[in-house]
Scaffold this motif. Structure first.
Motif, PDB file in Angstrom:
ATOM      1  N   THR A  99      23.634  -2.917  -9.695  1.00 51.78           N
ATOM      2  CA  THR A  99      23.653  -2.831  -8.241  1.00 51.78           C
ATOM      3  C   THR A  99      22.412  -3.531  -7.690  1.00 51.78           C
ATOM      4  OG1 THR A  99      24.700  -0.661  -8.418  1.00 51.78           O
ATOM      5  CG2 THR A  99      23.781  -1.248  -6.286  1.00 51.78           C
ATOM      6  N   ILE A 100      22.612  -4.399  -6.710  1.00 47.20           N
ATOM      7  CA  ILE A 100      21.496  -5.096  -6.071  1.00 47.20           C
ATOM      8  C   ILE A 100      21.462  -4.687  -4.600  1.00 47.20           C
ATOM      9  CG2 ILE A 100      20.508  -7.334  -5.466  1.00 47.20           C
ATOM     10  CD1 ILE A 100      21.928  -8.479  -7.938  1.00 47.20           C
ATOM     11  N   THR A 101      20.327  -4.167  -4.181  1.00 44.48           N
ATOM     12  CA  THR A 101      20.134  -3.792  -2.781  1.00 44.48           C
ATOM     13  C   THR A 101      18.813  -4.397  -2.315  1.00 44.48           C
ATOM     14  OG1 THR A 101      19.025  -1.733  -3.403  1.00 44.48           O
ATOM     15  CG2 THR A 101      21.398  -1.613  -2.995  1.00 44.48           C
ATOM     16  N   GLY A 102      18.532  -4.244  -1.072  1.00 48.80           N
ATOM     17  CA  GLY A 102      17.275  -4.757  -0.537  1.00 48.80           C
ATOM     18  C   GLY A 102      16.925  -4.048   0.742  1.00 48.80           C
ATOM     19  N   GLY A 103      15.771  -4.362   1.241  1.00 47.86           N
ATOM     20  CA  GLY A 103      15.352  -3.732   2.478  1.00 47.86           C
ATOM     21  C   GLY A 103      14.177  -4.464   3.096  1.00 47.86           C
ATOM     22  N   ASN A 104      13.840  -4.038   4.283  1.00 48.79           N
ATOM     23  CA  ASN A 104      12.736  -4.634   5.028  1.00 48.79           C
ATOM     24  C   ASN A 104      11.903  -3.536   5.672  1.00 48.79           C
ATOM     25  OD1 ASN A 104      13.620  -7.485   4.832  1.00 48.79           O
ATOM     26  ND2 ASN A 104      15.335  -6.752   6.036  1.00 48.79           N
ATOM     27  N   VAL A 105      10.630  -3.817   5.799  1.00 51.95           N
ATOM     28  CA  VAL A 105       9.721  -2.976   6.572  1.00 51.95           C
ATOM     29  C   VAL A 105       9.115  -3.888   7.630  1.00 51.95           C
ATOM     30  CG1 VAL A 105       7.498  -1.781   6.518  1.00 51.95           C
ATOM     31  CG2 VAL A 105       9.202  -1.318   4.753  1.00 51.95           C
ATOM     32  N   PHE A 106       9.080  -3.402   8.860  1.00 50.42           N
ATOM     33  CA  PHE A 106       8.510  -4.168   9.972  1.00 50.42           C
ATOM     34  C   PHE A 106       7.297  -3.427  10.508  1.00 50.42           C
ATOM     35  CE2 PHE A 106      13.005  -5.142   9.796  1.00 50.42           C
ATOM     36  CZ  PHE A 106      13.019  -6.524   9.895  1.00 50.42           C
ATOM     37  N   VAL A 107       6.258  -4.198  10.805  1.00 49.55           N
ATOM     38  CA  VAL A 107       5.049  -3.638  11.410  1.00 49.55           C
ATOM     39  C   VAL A 107       4.741  -4.477  12.646  1.00 49.55           C
ATOM     40  CG1 VAL A 107       2.623  -3.051  11.089  1.00 49.55           C
ATOM     41  CG2 VAL A 107       4.192  -2.928   9.142  1.00 49.55           C
ATOM     42  N   GLU A 108       4.752  -3.811  13.806  1.00 53.85           N
ATOM     43  CA  GLU A 108       4.460  -4.492  15.073  1.00 53.85           C
ATOM     44  C   GLU A 108       3.009  -4.215  15.441  1.00 53.85           C
ATOM     45  OE1 GLU A 108       5.967  -4.382  19.719  1.00 53.85           O
ATOM     46  OE2 GLU A 108       7.268  -3.587  18.154  1.00 53.85           O
ATOM     47  N   MET A 109       2.293  -5.276  15.842  1.00 50.50           N
ATOM     48  CA  MET A 109       0.879  -5.158  16.191  1.00 50.50           C
ATOM     49  C   MET A 109       0.583  -5.849  17.502  1.00 50.50           C
ATOM     50  SD  MET A 109      -0.793  -5.843  12.519  1.00 50.50           S
ATOM     51  CE  MET A 109       0.588  -6.368  11.543  1.00 50.50           C
ATOM     52  N   LYS A 110      -0.300  -5.235  18.240  1.00 54.07           N
ATOM     53  CA  LYS A 110      -0.781  -5.845  19.481  1.00 54.07           C
ATOM     54  C   LYS A 110      -2.294  -5.686  19.500  1.00 54.07           C
ATOM     55  CE  LYS A 110       0.235  -6.431  24.242  1.00 54.07           C
ATOM     56  NZ  LYS A 110       1.225  -6.396  25.258  1.00 54.07           N
ATOM     57  N   ASP A 111      -2.977  -6.799  19.727  1.00 51.78           N
ATOM     58  CA  ASP A 111      -4.444  -6.826  19.743  1.00 51.78           C
ATOM     59  C   ASP A 111      -5.030  -6.223  18.458  1.00 51.78           C
ATOM     60  OD1 ASP A 111      -4.373  -7.999  22.290  1.00 51.78           O
ATOM     61  OD2 ASP A 111      -4.254  -6.027  23.244  1.00 51.78           O
ATOM     62  N   ASP A 112      -4.462  -6.608  17.318  1.00 48.91           N
ATOM     63  CA  ASP A 112      -4.934  -6.229  15.975  1.00 48.91           C
ATOM     64  C   ASP A 112      -4.814  -4.737  15.652  1.00 48.91           C
ATOM     65  OD1 ASP A 112      -5.430  -8.892  15.490  1.00 48.91           O
ATOM     66  OD2 ASP A 112      -7.566  -8.751  15.976  1.00 48.91           O
ATOM     67  N   VAL A 113      -3.955  -4.010  16.373  1.00 52.33           N
ATOM     68  CA  VAL A 113      -3.712  -2.589  16.092  1.00 52.33           C
ATOM     69  C   VAL A 113      -2.210  -2.365  16.017  1.00 52.33           C
ATOM     70  CG1 VAL A 113      -4.008  -0.220  16.955  1.00 52.33           C
ATOM     71  CG2 VAL A 113      -5.842  -1.883  17.263  1.00 52.33           C
ATOM     72  N   VAL A 114      -1.777  -1.553  15.041  1.00 58.31           N
ATOM     73  CA  VAL A 114      -0.343  -1.266  14.876  1.00 58.31           C
ATOM     74  C   VAL A 114       0.158  -0.463  16.071  1.00 58.31           C
ATOM     75  CG1 VAL A 114       1.367  -0.053  13.465  1.00 58.31           C
ATOM     76  CG2 VAL A 114      -0.505  -1.292  12.356  1.00 58.31           C
ATOM     77  N   THR A 115       1.285  -0.931  16.640  1.00 60.05           N
ATOM     78  CA  THR A 115       1.929  -0.185  17.737  1.00 60.05           C
ATOM     79  C   THR A 115       3.177   0.538  17.242  1.00 60.05           C
ATOM     80  OG1 THR A 115       3.174  -2.160  18.399  1.00 60.05           O
ATOM     81  CG2 THR A 115       1.081  -1.734  19.533  1.00 60.05           C
ATOM     82  N   LYS A 116       3.790   0.009  16.176  1.00 59.77           N
ATOM     83  CA  LYS A 116       5.040   0.603  15.685  1.00 59.77           C
ATOM     84  C   LYS A 116       5.322   0.074  14.275  1.00 59.77           C
ATOM     85  CE  LYS A 116       9.414  -0.460  17.416  1.00 59.77           C
ATOM     86  NZ  LYS A 116      10.422  -0.573  18.451  1.00 59.77           N
ATOM     87  N   SER A 117       5.989   0.902  13.452  1.00 63.07           N
ATOM     88  CA  SER A 117       6.465   0.446  12.125  1.00 63.07           C
ATOM     89  C   SER A 117       7.798   1.107  11.859  1.00 63.07           C
ATOM     90  CB  SER A 117       5.442   0.805  11.042  1.00 63.07           C
ATOM     91  OG  SER A 117       5.306   2.182  10.906  1.00 63.07           O
ATOM     92  N   TRP A 118       8.695   0.384  11.156  1.00 60.18           N
ATOM     93  CA  TRP A 118      10.024   0.910  10.859  1.00 60.18           C
ATOM     94  C   TRP A 118      10.669   0.174   9.707  1.00 60.18           C
ATOM     95  CZ3 TRP A 118       8.851  -2.495  14.665  1.00 60.18           C
ATOM     96  CH2 TRP A 118       9.632  -3.650  14.798  1.00 60.18           C
ATOM     97  N   ARG A 119      11.701   0.783   9.156  1.00 58.55           N
ATOM     98  CA  ARG A 119      12.538   0.148   8.123  1.00 58.55           C
ATOM     99  C   ARG A 119      13.751  -0.429   8.801  1.00 58.55           C
ATOM    100  NH1 ARG A 119      11.144   0.858   3.051  1.00 58.55           N
ATOM    101  NH2 ARG A 119       9.744   2.545   2.558  1.00 58.55           N
ATOM    102  N   GLY A 120      14.220  -1.543   8.278  1.00 57.99           N
ATOM    103  CA  GLY A 120      15.415  -2.149   8.864  1.00 57.99           C
ATOM    104  C   GLY A 120      16.223  -2.927   7.879  1.00 57.99           C
TER     105      GLY A 120
END
Length: 120
Positions: A99-120
């Motif tokens: 079985t082959i699966t995959g995934g992504n993690v996203f990290v949103e940043m504004k002015d060098d600080v994380v504003t949000k992170s999520w899996r997608g």
């Protein structure tokens, strides 16, 4: 060979196989490629507090970066996971599964600080 001897040999073979104790077996293996980020590592991110430098030091270089506007970007970490398993029952059957699966993690940043992170 007579039918009686053949029947006796077959019964003997079955008895040996059934008494050996190790008739069933299997194995499983997981392999990951890319940037896998565990749930526990993601949970250490604190929006509004975690710095861009910390994300880079902890997660490594992202798979891709997208600038939304100056000072505002989204980093993407992608991975692929391959699970391979096999099993057998001695002298009866064998099989395998991949079985082959995959995934992504996203990290949103504004002015060098994380504003949000999520899996997608």
């Amino acid at each position: 060979m007579s039918i009686g001897k053949r029947f006796g040999s077959t019964i003997l073979l079955i008895a040996i196989c059934c008494s050996s104790g190790c008739l069933v077996g299997g194995s499983s293996e997981v392999h990951r490629d890319g940037s896998y980020i565990s749930e526990s590592t993601m949970n250490t991110i604190e929006p509004g507090k975690t710095s861009k430098a910390w994300v880079l030091a902890t997660f490594g270089e992202p798979t891709s970066k997208q600038e939304v506007e100056p000072g505002h970007e989204v980093w993407k970490y992608s991975y692929k996971e391959t699970k391979q398993s096999s099993g057998y029952v001695f002298l009866i059957t064998a099989g395998s599964d991949k079985t082959i699966t995959g995934g992504n993690v996203f990290v949103e940043m504004k002015d060098d600080v994380v504003t949000k992170s999520w899996r997608g």
